[in-house]
Design a protein around this motif. Sequence first.
Motif, mmCIF file in Angstrom:
data_model
loop_
_atom_site.group_PDB
_atom_site.id
_atom_site.type_symbol
_atom_site.label_atom_id
_atom_site.label_comp_id
_atom_site.label_asym_id
_atom_site.label_seq_id
_atom_site.Cartn_x
_atom_site.Cartn_y
_atom_site.Cartn_z
ATOM 1 N N GLU A 35 11.770 -0.613 -5.404
ATOM 2 C CA GLU A 35 11.456 0.717 -6.211
ATOM 3 C C GLU A 35 11.180 1.907 -5.205
ATOM 4 O O GLU A 35 10.635 3.052 -5.498
ATOM 5 N N GLY A 36 11.041 1.514 -3.716
ATOM 6 C CA GLY A 36 10.639 2.674 -2.687
ATOM 7 C C GLY A 36 9.187 2.954 -2.610
ATOM 8 O O GLY A 36 8.829 3.848 -2.261
ATOM 9 N N ARG A 37 8.171 1.799 -3.029
ATOM 10 C CA ARG A 37 6.911 1.864 -3.074
ATOM 11 C C ARG A 37 6.384 1.703 -1.696
ATOM 12 O O ARG A 37 5.050 2.056 -1.334
ATOM 13 N N LEU A 38 6.968 1.056 -0.678
ATOM 14 C CA LEU A 38 6.325 0.651 0.532
ATOM 15 C C LEU A 38 6.488 1.660 1.584
ATOM 16 O O LEU A 38 7.413 2.222 1.774
ATOM 17 N N VAL A 39 5.335 1.747 2.229
ATOM 18 C CA VAL A 39 5.083 2.657 3.407
ATOM 19 C C VAL A 39 4.530 1.853 4.558
ATOM 20 O O VAL A 39 3.537 1.553 4.710
ATOM 21 N N PRO A 40 5.721 1.166 5.267
ATOM 22 C CA PRO A 40 5.381 0.219 6.534
ATOM 23 C C PRO A 40 4.506 1.025 7.578
ATOM 24 O O PRO A 40 5.041 2.165 7.793
ATOM 25 N N PHE A 41 3.656 0.280 8.016
ATOM 26 C CA PHE A 41 2.907 0.848 9.024
ATOM 27 C C PHE A 41 2.396 -0.298 10.169
ATOM 28 O O PHE A 41 1.963 -1.285 9.613
ATOM 29 N N CYS A 42 2.347 -0.018 11.351
ATOM 30 C CA CYS A 42 1.963 -1.083 12.278
ATOM 31 C C CYS A 42 0.704 -0.293 13.235
ATOM 32 O O CYS A 42 1.203 0.337 13.849
ATOM 33 N N PRO A 43 -0.533 -0.545 12.717
ATOM 34 C CA PRO A 43 -1.793 0.228 13.593
ATOM 35 C C PRO A 43 -1.514 -0.355 14.938
ATOM 36 O O PRO A 43 -1.853 0.645 15.873
#
Length: 163
Positions: A35-43
């Motif tokens: 659905e394109g909901r994910l916003v991947p991020f690695c702090p």
Amino acid sequence: MERILVSSCLAGRPVRYDGAAKPVAGGPFERWRAEGRLVPFCPEVSGGLPVPRPPAEIVGGDGGDVLDGRARILTGGGADVTGEFLRGARLALEAARRAGVRLALLKEGSPSCGGNRVYDGTFTGTPVPGSGVTTALLRRSGIHVFTEDELDALQALLSDLEA
């Protein structure tokens, strides 16, 4: 449509300290991805740490204590990486705000992303109750944070928010 800030390692990116990923597969996660909901991020990577990198643990508390200056994040060799973890947490919050995120799915046990437990700072694999520094900052900022063990609870809140 609600978007979800997600730990990059859970999205399948090899960004963990050991150069691996810990992907979540199937169920609601794959639907959210489609659905394109994910916003991947690695702090940790965003904060300036390399992959791979020495393992790090919070010494003297949990992520909230790091934010308040009462605890530090050290590698097993004693290097202080608190600054990188704090920078990564701030960048995660900025990314969440830019994307209009109110929900996050982060990696349990991580000194950045742990939601309910972190390690005790002795590098003996001993878990203790607490959150990572990014989780603590996101929660203080009103973002609901879940771990990969809480997909059903995340889905329930997502349904409520979109009802």
